[in-house]
Design a protein around this motif. Structure first.
Motif, PDB file in Angstrom:
ATOM      1  N   CYS A   1       0.837  -1.193   0.000  1.00 52.94           N
ATOM      2  CA  CYS A   1       0.000   0.000   0.000  1.00 52.94           C
ATOM      3  C   CYS A   1       0.875   1.246   0.000  1.00 52.94           C
ATOM      4  O   CYS A   1       1.996   1.214   0.511  1.00 52.94           O
ATOM      5  CB  CYS A   1      -0.892  -0.006   1.238  1.00 52.94           C
TER       6      CYS A   1
ATOM      7  N   CYS B   1      -6.286  -1.832  -0.669  1.00 52.45           N
ATOM      8  CA  CYS B   1      -5.834  -1.190   0.550  1.00 52.45           C
ATOM      9  C   CYS B   1      -6.962  -0.300   1.053  1.00 52.45           C
ATOM     10  O   CYS B   1      -7.426   0.581   0.321  1.00 52.45           O
ATOM     11  CB  CYS B   1      -4.603  -0.336   0.283  1.00 52.45           C
ATOM     12  N   LYS B   2      -7.413  -0.536   2.280  1.00 46.97           N
ATOM     13  CA  LYS B   2      -8.470   0.277   2.872  1.00 46.97           C
ATOM     14  C   LYS B   2      -7.859   1.136   3.973  1.00 46.97           C
ATOM     15  O   LYS B   2      -7.246   0.603   4.904  1.00 46.97           O
ATOM     16  CB  LYS B   2      -9.572  -0.599   3.454  1.00 46.97           C
ATOM     17  N   ALA B   3      -8.020   2.446   3.869  1.00 49.79           N
ATOM     18  CA  ALA B   3      -7.521   3.378   4.878  1.00 49.79           C
ATOM     19  C   ALA B   3      -8.585   3.504   5.967  1.00 49.79           C
ATOM     20  O   ALA B   3      -9.683   4.008   5.719  1.00 49.79           O
ATOM     21  CB  ALA B   3      -7.236   4.737   4.258  1.00 49.79           C
TER      22      ALA B   3
ATOM     23  N   GLN C   1      -5.086  -4.462   4.318  1.00 49.07           N
ATOM     24  CA  GLN C   1      -4.749  -4.908   2.967  1.00 49.07           C
ATOM     25  C   GLN C   1      -5.291  -6.292   2.686  1.00 49.07           C
ATOM     26  O   GLN C   1      -5.205  -7.187   3.519  1.00 49.07           O
ATOM     27  CB  GLN C   1      -3.229  -4.916   2.814  1.00 49.07           C
TER      28      GLN C   1
ATOM     29  N   VAL D   1       1.021  -2.991   6.929  1.00 47.75           N
ATOM     30  CA  VAL D   1      -0.429  -3.090   6.873  1.00 47.75           C
ATOM     31  C   VAL D   1      -0.893  -4.318   7.610  1.00 47.75           C
ATOM     32  O   VAL D   1      -0.125  -5.247   7.856  1.00 47.75           O
ATOM     33  CB  VAL D   1      -0.943  -3.162   5.403  1.00 47.75           C
TER      34      VAL D   1
ATOM     35  N   TRP E   1      -3.622   1.098   7.243  1.00 51.83           N
ATOM     36  CA  TRP E   1      -4.080   0.274   6.126  1.00 51.83           C
ATOM     37  C   TRP E   1      -4.569  -1.086   6.591  1.00 51.83           C
ATOM     38  O   TRP E   1      -3.990  -1.687   7.481  1.00 51.83           O
ATOM     39  CB  TRP E   1      -2.955   0.032   5.121  1.00 51.83           C
TER      40      TRP E   1
END
Length: 150
Positions: free
Chosen positions: A26, A48-50, A39, A146, A37
Protein backbone atom coordinates in the motif's frame (compact mmCIF):
# COMPACT_ATOMS: atom_id res chain seq x y z
CA UNK A 1 -19.68 6.00 -13.77
CA UNK A 2 -23.09 5.60 -15.24
CA UNK A 3 -24.12 2.37 -13.61
CA UNK A 4 -25.22 2.27 -10.01
CA UNK A 5 -22.81 0.59 -7.69
CA UNK A 6 -24.21 -1.81 -5.16
CA UNK A 7 -21.14 -1.28 -3.02
CA UNK A 8 -17.62 -0.10 -3.66
CA UNK A 9 -16.18 -3.23 -2.10
CA UNK A 10 -18.38 -5.51 -4.19
CA UNK A 11 -17.39 -3.67 -7.34
CA UNK A 12 -13.72 -3.87 -6.56
CA UNK A 13 -13.78 -7.56 -5.73
CA UNK A 14 -15.67 -8.30 -8.93
CA UNK A 15 -13.09 -6.52 -11.06
CA UNK A 16 -10.14 -8.69 -11.98
CA UNK A 17 -7.16 -7.26 -13.85
CA UNK A 18 -4.37 -9.17 -15.54
CA UNK A 19 -1.51 -10.32 -13.35
CA UNK A 20 -0.19 -7.54 -11.13
CA UNK A 21 3.26 -7.83 -9.64
CA UNK A 22 2.93 -6.93 -5.98
CA UNK A 23 6.47 -5.71 -5.53
CA UNK A 24 5.66 -3.41 -2.68
CA UNK A 25 2.40 -2.73 -0.90
CA UNK A 26 0.00 0.00 0.00
CA UNK A 27 1.16 3.57 -0.55
CA UNK A 28 2.55 5.57 2.34
CA UNK A 29 -0.17 7.43 4.23
CA UNK A 30 0.44 11.12 4.94
CA UNK A 31 2.09 11.86 8.28
CA UNK A 32 -0.47 12.76 10.91
CA UNK A 33 -3.41 11.24 9.03
CA UNK A 34 -4.31 8.97 12.00
CA UNK A 35 -5.19 6.25 9.47
CA UNK A 36 -3.83 2.75 8.98
CA UNK A 37 -4.08 0.27 6.13
CA UNK A 38 -6.02 -2.95 5.96
CA UNK A 39 -4.75 -4.91 2.97
CA UNK A 40 -6.22 -7.77 0.98
CA UNK A 41 -5.04 -9.06 -2.32
CA UNK A 42 -4.37 -11.73 -4.84
CA UNK A 43 -1.95 -12.19 -7.71
CA UNK A 44 -4.15 -9.93 -9.84
CA UNK A 45 -4.95 -7.02 -7.55
CA UNK A 46 -4.28 -5.46 -4.17
CA UNK A 47 -6.91 -3.62 -2.15
CA UNK A 48 -5.83 -1.19 0.55
CA UNK A 49 -8.47 0.28 2.87
CA UNK A 50 -7.52 3.38 4.88
CA UNK A 51 -9.20 2.96 8.27
CA UNK A 52 -9.41 5.25 11.29
CA UNK A 53 -8.95 4.07 14.90
CA UNK A 54 -12.65 3.10 15.09
CA UNK A 55 -12.39 0.94 11.97
CA UNK A 56 -14.29 3.36 9.71
CA UNK A 57 -13.05 3.49 6.13
CA UNK A 58 -11.89 6.90 4.89
CA UNK A 59 -11.13 5.65 1.37
CA UNK A 60 -9.79 2.66 -0.51
CA UNK A 61 -7.11 2.06 -3.12
CA UNK A 62 -7.06 -0.78 -5.61
CA UNK A 63 -3.71 -1.43 -7.31
CA UNK A 64 -3.88 -3.21 -10.67
CA UNK A 65 -1.87 -3.79 -13.85
CA UNK A 66 -4.50 -1.98 -15.92
CA UNK A 67 -7.55 0.10 -15.05
CA UNK A 68 -10.78 -1.83 -14.67
CA UNK A 69 -13.06 1.19 -14.84
CA UNK A 70 -13.59 3.94 -17.35
CA UNK A 71 -15.35 6.83 -15.62
CA UNK A 72 -17.78 8.81 -17.75
CA UNK A 73 -16.84 12.34 -18.71
CA UNK A 74 -20.22 13.77 -17.63
CA UNK A 75 -19.51 12.56 -14.05
CA UNK A 76 -16.35 14.67 -13.78
CA UNK A 77 -15.96 16.65 -10.61
CA UNK A 78 -12.84 18.01 -8.90
CA UNK A 79 -9.31 18.14 -10.34
CA UNK A 80 -6.41 17.05 -8.21
CA UNK A 81 -2.88 15.72 -8.07
CA UNK A 82 -1.95 12.31 -6.65
CA UNK A 83 1.68 11.22 -6.40
CA UNK A 84 2.69 14.08 -8.69
CA UNK A 85 0.20 13.12 -11.41
CA UNK A 86 -2.74 15.27 -12.44
CA UNK A 87 -6.03 13.45 -12.09
CA UNK A 88 -9.77 13.96 -11.91
CA UNK A 89 -12.31 12.83 -9.34
CA UNK A 90 -15.56 11.37 -10.70
CA UNK A 91 -18.96 11.17 -9.02
CA UNK A 92 -20.47 7.70 -8.62
CA UNK A 93 -23.74 6.34 -7.28
CA UNK A 94 -24.51 3.61 -4.78
CA UNK A 95 -27.93 2.06 -5.30
CA UNK A 96 -28.81 1.58 -1.63
CA UNK A 97 -27.30 4.92 -0.50
CA UNK A 98 -28.48 7.63 -2.91
CA UNK A 99 -27.36 10.43 -0.54
CA UNK A 100 -23.80 9.09 -0.14
CA UNK A 101 -20.97 11.42 -1.06
CA UNK A 102 -18.84 9.36 -3.46
CA UNK A 103 -15.83 9.81 -5.70
CA UNK A 104 -13.53 7.59 -7.74
CA UNK A 105 -10.26 8.32 -9.51
CA UNK A 106 -7.92 6.32 -11.73
CA UNK A 107 -4.24 7.23 -11.65
CA UNK A 108 -1.56 5.73 -13.90
CA UNK A 109 1.45 5.30 -11.62
CA UNK A 110 3.83 3.56 -14.04
CA UNK A 111 3.60 1.31 -17.06
CA UNK A 112 1.25 -1.53 -16.09
CA UNK A 113 0.59 -0.02 -12.65
CA UNK A 114 -2.63 1.82 -11.81
CA UNK A 115 -4.26 3.05 -8.63
CA UNK A 116 -8.05 3.20 -8.50
CA UNK A 117 -9.18 5.20 -5.51
CA UNK A 118 -12.71 5.23 -4.15
CA UNK A 119 -14.40 7.27 -1.46
CA UNK A 120 -17.81 6.61 0.08
CA UNK A 121 -18.44 9.34 2.68
CA UNK A 122 -21.44 10.24 4.83
CA UNK A 123 -21.11 14.03 4.45
CA UNK A 124 -19.54 16.64 2.17
CA UNK A 125 -17.02 17.45 4.92
CA UNK A 126 -15.98 13.79 5.24
CA UNK A 127 -15.71 13.55 1.44
CA UNK A 128 -13.45 16.59 1.29
CA UNK A 129 -11.26 15.31 4.15
CA UNK A 130 -10.85 11.91 2.46
CA UNK A 131 -10.06 13.49 -0.91
CA UNK A 132 -7.43 15.73 0.67
CA UNK A 133 -5.78 12.79 2.43
CA UNK A 134 -5.92 10.55 -0.68
CA UNK A 135 -4.25 13.29 -2.73
CA UNK A 136 -1.31 13.17 -0.31
CA UNK A 137 -0.63 9.42 -0.74
CA UNK A 138 2.94 8.52 -1.67
CA UNK A 139 3.04 5.55 -4.03
CA UNK A 140 6.82 5.86 -4.40
CA UNK A 141 7.13 4.88 -0.74
CA UNK A 142 4.87 1.85 -1.00
CA UNK A 143 5.27 -0.95 1.44
CA UNK A 144 3.81 0.74 4.50
CA UNK A 145 3.13 -1.89 7.18
CA UNK A 146 -0.43 -3.09 6.87
CA UNK A 147 -2.78 -5.51 8.58
CA UNK A 148 -3.89 -8.30 6.28
CA UNK A 149 -7.50 -9.41 6.24
CA UNK A 150 -8.52 -13.04 5.93
Amino acid sequence: MNACLCSAAGLLLALAAPAFAQSSGCPALPAGSALHWEQTGTDTLMICKALDDQGNQAFGVMLTAEPSMDPKRHNREEKGVIDGKEMRWYRTEIANRPDAQTRVAVVELDKDRYAQIWIDADSPAALQASMTTAERLDFRRAGTPVASSP
